[in-house]
Design a protein around this motif. Structure first.
Motif, PDB file in Angstrom:
ATOM      1  N   ALA A 160      36.052  37.131  43.609  1.00  0.00           N
ATOM      2  CA  ALA A 160      36.457  35.907  44.302  1.00  0.00           C
ATOM      3  C   ALA A 160      37.455  35.132  43.440  1.00  0.00           C
ATOM      4  O   ALA A 160      37.787  35.543  42.319  1.00  0.00           O
ATOM      5  CB  ALA A 160      35.227  35.049  44.596  1.00  0.00           C
ATOM      6  N   GLN A 161      37.896  34.024  43.956  1.00  0.00           N
ATOM      7  CA  GLN A 161      38.839  33.156  43.267  1.00  0.00           C
ATOM      8  C   GLN A 161      38.368  32.876  41.842  1.00  0.00           C
ATOM      9  O   GLN A 161      37.239  32.459  41.622  1.00  0.00           O
ATOM     10  CB  GLN A 161      38.958  31.846  44.048  1.00  0.00           C
ATOM     11  CG  GLN A 161      39.875  30.824  43.459  1.00  0.00           C
ATOM     12  CD  GLN A 161      39.879  29.537  44.273  1.00  0.00           C
ATOM     13  OE1 GLN A 161      38.963  29.278  45.057  1.00  0.00           O
ATOM     14  NE2 GLN A 161      40.897  28.740  44.097  1.00  0.00           N
ATOM     15  N   GLY A 162      39.220  33.177  40.851  1.00  0.00           N
ATOM     16  CA  GLY A 162      38.918  32.876  39.453  1.00  0.00           C
ATOM     17  C   GLY A 162      38.036  33.876  38.731  1.00  0.00           C
ATOM     18  O   GLY A 162      37.774  33.714  37.547  1.00  0.00           O
ATOM     19  N   ASP A 163      37.563  34.926  39.404  1.00  0.00           N
ATOM     20  CA  ASP A 163      36.686  35.911  38.748  1.00  0.00           C
ATOM     21  C   ASP A 163      37.460  36.821  37.805  1.00  0.00           C
ATOM     22  O   ASP A 163      38.639  37.099  38.008  1.00  0.00           O
ATOM     23  CB  ASP A 163      35.971  36.776  39.785  1.00  0.00           C
ATOM     24  CG  ASP A 163      34.854  36.049  40.504  1.00  0.00           C
ATOM     25  OD1 ASP A 163      34.465  34.943  40.065  1.00  0.00           O
ATOM     26  OD2 ASP A 163      34.361  36.592  41.511  1.00  0.00           O
ATOM     27  N   ALA A 180      42.024  46.000  47.338  1.00  0.00           N
ATOM     28  CA  ALA A 180      41.847  45.869  48.783  1.00  0.00           C
ATOM     29  C   ALA A 180      41.001  44.640  49.059  1.00  0.00           C
ATOM     30  O   ALA A 180      40.319  44.129  48.169  1.00  0.00           O
ATOM     31  CB  ALA A 180      41.173  47.116  49.347  1.00  0.00           C
ATOM     32  N   GLY A 181      41.046  44.182  50.302  1.00  0.00           N
ATOM     33  CA  GLY A 181      40.191  43.082  50.715  1.00  0.00           C
ATOM     34  C   GLY A 181      40.982  41.904  51.239  1.00  0.00           C
ATOM     35  O   GLY A 181      42.142  42.023  51.620  1.00  0.00           O
ATOM     36  N   THR A 182      40.340  40.742  51.211  1.00  0.00           N
ATOM     37  CA  THR A 182      40.948  39.505  51.680  1.00  0.00           C
ATOM     38  C   THR A 182      41.506  38.748  50.487  1.00  0.00           C
ATOM     39  O   THR A 182      40.747  38.305  49.615  1.00  0.00           O
ATOM     40  CB  THR A 182      39.907  38.636  52.419  1.00  0.00           C
ATOM     41  OG1 THR A 182      39.358  39.397  53.500  1.00  0.00           O
ATOM     42  CG2 THR A 182      40.532  37.357  52.956  1.00  0.00           C
ATOM     43  N   PHE A 183      42.820  38.608  50.432  1.00  0.00           N
ATOM     44  CA  PHE A 183      43.469  37.990  49.276  1.00  0.00           C
ATOM     45  C   PHE A 183      43.384  36.467  49.315  1.00  0.00           C
ATOM     46  O   PHE A 183      43.221  35.851  48.265  1.00  0.00           O
ATOM     47  CB  PHE A 183      44.924  38.456  49.165  1.00  0.00           C
ATOM     48  CG  PHE A 183      45.035  39.857  48.613  1.00  0.00           C
ATOM     49  CD1 PHE A 183      45.329  40.068  47.285  1.00  0.00           C
ATOM     50  CD2 PHE A 183      44.819  40.955  49.434  1.00  0.00           C
ATOM     51  CE1 PHE A 183      45.411  41.353  46.771  1.00  0.00           C
ATOM     52  CE2 PHE A 183      44.890  42.245  48.938  1.00  0.00           C
ATOM     53  CZ  PHE A 183      45.198  42.444  47.594  1.00  0.00           C
ATOM     54  N   GLY A 184      43.513  35.860  50.478  1.00  0.00           N
ATOM     55  CA  GLY A 184      43.431  34.401  50.565  1.00  0.00           C
ATOM     56  C   GLY A 184      44.384  33.704  49.611  1.00  0.00           C
ATOM     57  O   GLY A 184      44.056  32.670  49.036  1.00  0.00           O
ATOM     58  N   GLY A 185      45.571  34.278  49.405  1.00  0.00           N
ATOM     59  CA  GLY A 185      46.558  33.693  48.506  1.00  0.00           C
ATOM     60  C   GLY A 185      46.398  34.101  47.053  1.00  0.00           C
ATOM     61  O   GLY A 185      47.161  33.661  46.191  1.00  0.00           O
ATOM     62  N   ALA A 186      45.428  34.941  46.733  1.00  0.00           N
ATOM     63  CA  ALA A 186      45.171  35.356  45.351  1.00  0.00           C
ATOM     64  C   ALA A 186      46.032  36.548  44.946  1.00  0.00           C
ATOM     65  O   ALA A 186      46.589  37.247  45.791  1.00  0.00           O
ATOM     66  CB  ALA A 186      43.694  35.730  45.182  1.00  0.00           C
ATOM     67  N   SER A 187      46.095  36.777  43.654  1.00  0.00           N
ATOM     68  CA  SER A 187      46.671  37.982  43.063  1.00  0.00           C
ATOM     69  C   SER A 187      45.663  38.535  42.078  1.00  0.00           C
ATOM     70  O   SER A 187      44.846  37.797  41.529  1.00  0.00           O
ATOM     71  CB  SER A 187      47.965  37.663  42.304  1.00  0.00           C
ATOM     72  OG  SER A 187      48.954  37.202  43.169  1.00  0.00           O
ATOM     73  N   GLY A 190      44.471  32.491  41.234  1.00  0.00           N
ATOM     74  CA  GLY A 190      44.713  31.741  42.463  1.00  0.00           C
ATOM     75  C   GLY A 190      43.708  32.115  43.534  1.00  0.00           C
ATOM     76  O   GLY A 190      42.613  32.588  43.251  1.00  0.00           O
ATOM     77  N   GLY A 191      44.114  31.897  44.768  1.00  0.00           N
ATOM     78  CA  GLY A 191      43.249  32.234  45.886  1.00  0.00           C
ATOM     79  C   GLY A 191      42.595  31.019  46.502  1.00  0.00           C
ATOM     80  O   GLY A 191      42.929  29.878  46.199  1.00  0.00           O
ATOM     81  N   SER A 192      41.634  31.295  47.348  1.00  0.00           N
ATOM     82  CA  SER A 192      40.931  30.239  48.084  1.00  0.00           C
ATOM     83  C   SER A 192      39.483  30.653  48.279  1.00  0.00           C
ATOM     84  O   SER A 192      39.061  31.697  47.778  1.00  0.00           O
ATOM     85  CB  SER A 192      41.605  30.025  49.447  1.00  0.00           C
ATOM     86  OG  SER A 192      41.424  31.181  50.253  1.00  0.00           O
ATOM     87  N   GLY A 193      38.782  29.865  49.048  1.00  0.00           N
ATOM     88  CA  GLY A 193      37.391  30.187  49.345  1.00  0.00           C
ATOM     89  C   GLY A 193      37.229  31.455  50.169  1.00  0.00           C
ATOM     90  O   GLY A 193      36.129  31.994  50.275  1.00  0.00           O
ATOM     91  N   THR A 194      38.323  31.961  50.744  1.00  0.00           N
ATOM     92  CA  THR A 194      38.253  33.190  51.541  1.00  0.00           C
ATOM     93  C   THR A 194      38.519  34.452  50.724  1.00  0.00           C
ATOM     94  O   THR A 194      38.361  35.552  51.232  1.00  0.00           O
ATOM     95  CB  THR A 194      39.270  33.151  52.703  1.00  0.00           C
ATOM     96  OG1 THR A 194      40.599  33.124  52.168  1.00  0.00           O
ATOM     97  CG2 THR A 194      39.044  31.940  53.591  1.00  0.00           C
ATOM     98  N   SER A 235      38.205  43.848  46.286  1.00  0.00           N
ATOM     99  CA  SER A 235      37.608  45.004  45.631  1.00  0.00           C
ATOM    100  C   SER A 235      38.714  45.671  44.815  1.00  0.00           C
ATOM    101  O   SER A 235      39.799  45.940  45.337  1.00  0.00           O
ATOM    102  CB  SER A 235      37.069  45.987  46.670  1.00  0.00           C
ATOM    103  OG  SER A 235      36.645  47.174  46.048  1.00  0.00           O
ATOM    104  N   VAL A 236      38.435  45.898  43.536  1.00  0.00           N
ATOM    105  CA  VAL A 236      39.381  46.590  42.659  1.00  0.00           C
ATOM    106  C   VAL A 236      38.714  47.880  42.200  1.00  0.00           C
ATOM    107  O   VAL A 236      37.622  47.854  41.643  1.00  0.00           O
ATOM    108  CB  VAL A 236      39.772  45.720  41.442  1.00  0.00           C
ATOM    109  CG1 VAL A 236      40.675  46.491  40.495  1.00  0.00           C
ATOM    110  CG2 VAL A 236      40.432  44.433  41.903  1.00  0.00           C
ATOM    111  N   SER A 237      39.385  49.005  42.482  1.00  0.00           N
ATOM    112  CA  SER A 237      38.883  50.319  42.066  1.00  0.00           C
ATOM    113  C   SER A 237      39.915  50.947  41.149  1.00  0.00           C
ATOM    114  O   SER A 237      41.104  50.959  41.457  1.00  0.00           O
ATOM    115  CB  SER A 237      38.657  51.223  43.277  1.00  0.00           C
ATOM    116  OG  SER A 237      37.693  50.662  44.135  1.00  0.00           O
ATOM    117  N   MET A 238      39.447  51.488  40.038  1.00  0.00           N
ATOM    118  CA  MET A 238      40.345  52.112  39.087  1.00  0.00           C
ATOM    119  C   MET A 238      39.869  53.526  38.779  1.00  0.00           C
ATOM    120  O   MET A 238      38.723  53.727  38.366  1.00  0.00           O
ATOM    121  CB  MET A 238      40.414  51.303  37.792  1.00  0.00           C
ATOM    122  CG  MET A 238      41.414  51.853  36.791  1.00  0.00           C
ATOM    123  SD  MET A 238      41.623  50.778  35.364  1.00  0.00           S
ATOM    124  CE  MET A 238      42.380  49.359  36.136  1.00  0.00           C
TER     125      MET A 238
END
Length: 116
Positions: free
Chosen positions: A25-28, A46-53, A99-103, A107-110
């Motif tokens: 989530a945001q800030g994790d 993958a997933g819901t970015f909600g403005g995050a990177s 960044g990002g938001s409450g949405t 998921s990051v897979s490596m």
């Protein structure tokens, strides 16, 4: 702003595995993976970015972190669903959500593959 542990999934190749951090989530920040013998890496976000990177970071001492790059020399700061190779071989690697938001729910897979 939590540290998210990774899960490890075996592949059919005994010299490779997939580390997955989810949900992020945001800030994790993802728990650092420290398997330096696995120098070939690709990362999928993958997933819901909600403005995050997602910033893919590496470290050789586990304290000082730097953004890793793709084979074209671009920083691995991923803001949409994709898969990228990781150029640098480092002792530790981790994802960080910027960044990002409450949405935001990512998921990051490596894939980490040992080269002989």
């Amino acid at each position: 702003m939590a540290e998210i542990l990774h899960t490890r999934t075996a592949t059919r190749n005994t010299r490779a595995f997939v580390a997955t951090w989810a949900p992020l989530a945001q800030g994790d920040t993802g728990e650092a993976v420290g398997f330096s013998q696995y120098s070939d890496k690709s990362v999928q976000v993958a997933g819901t970015f909600g403005g995050a990177s997602v910033r893919v970071e590496g470290s050789n001492n586990g304290v000082d972190w730097a953004v890793l790059t793709d084979p074209q020399g671009n920083d691995l700061v991923i803001s949409s669903a994709k898969i990228e190779m990781v150029t640098e071989a480092t002792a530790h690697v981790r994802p960080v959500v910027v960044g990002g938001s409450g949405t935001t729910e990512l998921s990051v897979s490596m894939l980490l593959k040992e080269v002989r």
